[in-house]
Design a protein around this motif. Structure first.
Motif, PDB file in Angstrom:
ATOM      1  N   ALA A  16       0.847  -1.245   0.015  1.00  0.00           N
ATOM      2  CA  ALA A  16      -0.019   0.057   0.138  1.00  0.00           C
ATOM      3  C   ALA A  16       0.904   1.053   0.208  1.00  0.00           C
ATOM      4  N   THR A  17       1.202   1.592  -1.111  1.00  0.00           N
ATOM      5  CA  THR A  17       2.136   3.066  -1.382  1.00  0.00           C
ATOM      6  C   THR A  17       1.415   4.359  -1.569  1.00  0.00           C
ATOM      7  N   HIS A  18       0.451   4.089  -1.996  1.00  0.00           N
ATOM      8  CA  HIS A  18      -0.443   5.299  -2.571  1.00  0.00           C
ATOM      9  C   HIS A  18      -1.734   5.389  -1.863  1.00  0.00           C
ATOM     10  N   GLN A  19      -2.396   6.692  -2.090  1.00  0.00           N
ATOM     11  CA  GLN A  19      -3.869   6.903  -1.843  1.00  0.00           C
ATOM     12  C   GLN A  19      -4.248   7.726  -2.782  1.00  0.00           C
ATOM     13  N   ALA A  33       1.463   7.342  -0.103  1.00  0.00           N
ATOM     14  CA  ALA A  33       0.940   7.137   1.402  1.00  0.00           C
ATOM     15  C   ALA A  33       1.958   7.665   2.496  1.00  0.00           C
ATOM     16  N   PHE A  45      -9.483   7.342  -1.079  1.00  0.00           N
ATOM     17  CA  PHE A  45      -9.344   5.913  -1.464  1.00  0.00           C
ATOM     18  C   PHE A  45      -7.881   5.564  -0.694  1.00  0.00           C
ATOM     19  N   GLY A  46      -7.606   4.364  -0.293  1.00  0.00           N
ATOM     20  CA  GLY A  46      -6.376   3.990   0.275  1.00  0.00           C
ATOM     21  C   GLY A  46      -6.108   4.298   1.531  1.00  0.00           C
ATOM     22  N   PRO A  47      -4.885   4.220   2.074  1.00  0.00           N
ATOM     23  CA  PRO A  47      -3.626   3.543   1.293  1.00  0.00           C
ATOM     24  C   PRO A  47      -3.805   2.209   0.801  1.00  0.00           C
ATOM     25  N   ALA A  48      -3.542   2.095  -0.667  1.00  0.00           N
ATOM     26  CA  ALA A  48      -3.534   0.762  -1.346  1.00  0.00           C
ATOM     27  C   ALA A  48      -2.340   0.953  -2.298  1.00  0.00           C
ATOM     28  N   TYR A  50      -0.480   1.007  -5.692  1.00  0.00           N
ATOM     29  CA  TYR A  50      -0.281   2.038  -6.791  1.00  0.00           C
ATOM     30  C   TYR A  50      -1.505   1.771  -7.941  1.00  0.00           C
ATOM     31  N   ALA A  52      -4.165  -0.159  -7.943  1.00  0.00           N
ATOM     32  CA  ALA A  52      -5.665   0.267  -7.400  1.00  0.00           C
ATOM     33  C   ALA A  52      -5.907   1.674  -7.101  1.00  0.00           C
ATOM     34  N   CYS A  53      -5.028   2.563  -6.785  1.00  0.00           N
ATOM     35  CA  CYS A  53      -5.096   3.730  -6.499  1.00  0.00           C
ATOM     36  C   CYS A  53      -5.224   4.536  -8.004  1.00  0.00           C
TER      37      CYS A  53
END
Length: 64
Positions: A16-19, A33, A45-48, A50, A52-53
């Motif tokens: 989970a690197t981004h949101q 994130a 949305f997220g963190p999830a 990259y 998925a974001c």
């Protein structure tokens, strides 16, 4: 020459690197994130990972 990574580089697929952030004015943005959410923005949305974001960002505000 070494490879450098930046805040919007995808990173590992399963981490989970981004949101996705949304500002009070409505625009949305892909955000790392690990960075503090700026004033006037909230996590939509997220963190999830990259991918998925990025997908949530492409789908639009009603999908995330």
């Amino acid at each position: 020459m070494s490879a450098r990574t930046g805040p919007l580089d995808p990173g590992p697929e399963d981490v989970a690197t981004h949101q996705v952030l949304e500002s009070t004015a409505g625009p949305r943005s892909l955000w790392p994130a690990w960075r503090e959410v700026p004033a006037g923005w909230s996590v939509r949305f997220g963190p999830a990972p990259y991918g998925a974001c990025a997908h949530a960002l492409e789908r639009g505000p009603d999908a995330a």
